[in-house]
Design a protein around this motif. Structure first.
Motif, PDB file in Angstrom:
ATOM      1  N   VAL A   1      -3.260  -2.277  -3.483  1.00  0.00           N
ATOM      2  CA  VAL A   1      -2.526  -1.988  -4.714  1.00  0.00           C
ATOM      3  C   VAL A   1      -1.737  -0.694  -4.543  1.00  0.00           C
ATOM      4  CG1 VAL A   1      -2.798  -1.419  -7.164  1.00  0.00           C
ATOM      5  CG2 VAL A   1      -4.222  -3.182  -6.139  1.00  0.00           C
ATOM      6  N   TRP A   2      -2.286   0.246  -3.804  1.00  0.00           N
ATOM      7  CA  TRP A   2      -1.667   1.557  -3.655  1.00  0.00           C
ATOM      8  C   TRP A   2      -0.812   1.696  -2.399  1.00  0.00           C
ATOM      9  CZ3 TRP A   2      -6.728   4.682  -4.929  1.00  0.00           C
ATOM     10  CH2 TRP A   2      -6.999   4.563  -6.288  1.00  0.00           C
TER      11      TRP A   2
ATOM     12  N   GLY B   1      -0.802   0.147  10.940  1.00  0.00           N
ATOM     13  CA  GLY B   1      -1.793  -0.680  11.613  1.00  0.00           C
ATOM     14  C   GLY B   1      -3.174  -0.610  10.978  1.00  0.00           C
ATOM     15  N   ALA B   2      -3.444   0.445  10.231  1.00  0.00           N
ATOM     16  CA  ALA B   2      -4.741   0.592   9.573  1.00  0.00           C
ATOM     17  C   ALA B   2      -4.880  -0.387   8.407  1.00  0.00           C
ATOM     18  CB  ALA B   2      -4.927   2.020   9.068  1.00  0.00           C
TER      19      ALA B   2
ATOM     20  N   THR C   1      -0.450   4.462   4.548  1.00  0.00           N
ATOM     21  CA  THR C   1       0.171   3.194   4.914  1.00  0.00           C
ATOM     22  C   THR C   1       1.524   3.401   5.589  1.00  0.00           C
ATOM     23  OG1 THR C   1       1.105   2.937   2.692  1.00  0.00           O
ATOM     24  CG2 THR C   1      -0.988   1.820   3.141  1.00  0.00           C
ATOM     25  N   LEU C   2       2.195   4.490   5.295  1.00  0.00           N
ATOM     26  CA  LEU C   2       3.464   4.779   5.956  1.00  0.00           C
ATOM     27  C   LEU C   2       3.256   5.393   7.340  1.00  0.00           C
ATOM     28  CD1 LEU C   2       5.545   6.227   2.989  1.00  0.00           C
ATOM     29  CD2 LEU C   2       5.682   3.942   3.985  1.00  0.00           C
TER      30      LEU C   2
ATOM     31  N   MET D   1       4.521  -0.011  -4.076  1.00  0.00           N
ATOM     32  CA  MET D   1       5.790  -0.727  -4.018  1.00  0.00           C
ATOM     33  C   MET D   1       5.632  -2.204  -4.394  1.00  0.00           C
ATOM     34  SD  MET D   1       8.745  -0.824  -1.077  1.00  0.00           S
ATOM     35  CE  MET D   1       7.664  -1.336   0.232  1.00  0.00           C
ATOM     36  N   GLY D   2       4.526  -2.827  -3.987  1.00  0.00           N
ATOM     37  CA  GLY D   2       4.287  -4.227  -4.330  1.00  0.00           C
ATOM     38  C   GLY D   2       4.059  -4.457  -5.811  1.00  0.00           C
TER      39      GLY D   2
END
Length: 144
Positions: free
Chosen positions: A114-115, A107-108, A102-103, A120-121
């Motif tokens: 959750v991960w 865009g993916a 994700t970092l 962080m969420g």
């Protein structure tokens, strides 16, 4: 076999508890994560799956992993402890892989999982929980 021997055998066959002391807190946290991940992903899959199918599917998979770990901790015994340990290691690998993904390629993931971003969420609980659980399960092996 006398009744005394039967009682001793029954006591020996009872699985060792994994939810004593801090293990109970782990079960509570995993239970909360099951509810959070499964309910969130179920809603998202039912209402907007075409928006971010990968993200919602990964959240559903995380919920299933959390559920299995919770069940294993509650069940107790050496086999359940080993199964929980394998699942916690897989969970940690998933958090690290998805968090990094994700970092590197935001865009993916048009919507978070959750991960995402190492949880962080969810106040980084998804990355801290498997580390804590692996430590606890290792300690439980030595104690048993």
């Amino acid at each position: 076999m006398t009744s005394g021997e039967a009682e001793v055998t029954a006591v020996r066959e009872k699985p060792a508890r994994l939810i004593g002391g801090p293990g109970l807190l782990l079960v509570w946290f995993y239970g909360v994560m099951v509810v959070g991940a499964v309910s969130r992903s179920a809603y998202q899959i039912a209402t907007e799956f075409d928006r971010a199918p990968l993200a919602y599917s990964l959240s559903a998979a995380a919920g299933l992993v959390y559920g299995f770990i919770t069940y294993s901790l509650v069940r107790g015994g050496e086999t359940a402890r080993r199964a929980a340990q394998v699942c916690c290691a897989a969970e940690l690998a998933g958090v690290l892989a998805v968090g990094t993904w994700t970092l590197v390629d935001p865009g993916a993931f048009p919507d978070s999982t959750v991960w995402s971003d190492y949880g962080m969420g969810y106040v980084f609980i998804p990355v801290l929980l498997p580390l804590t659980a692996l430590f606890w399960l290792r300690k439980a092996r030595r104690a048993g």
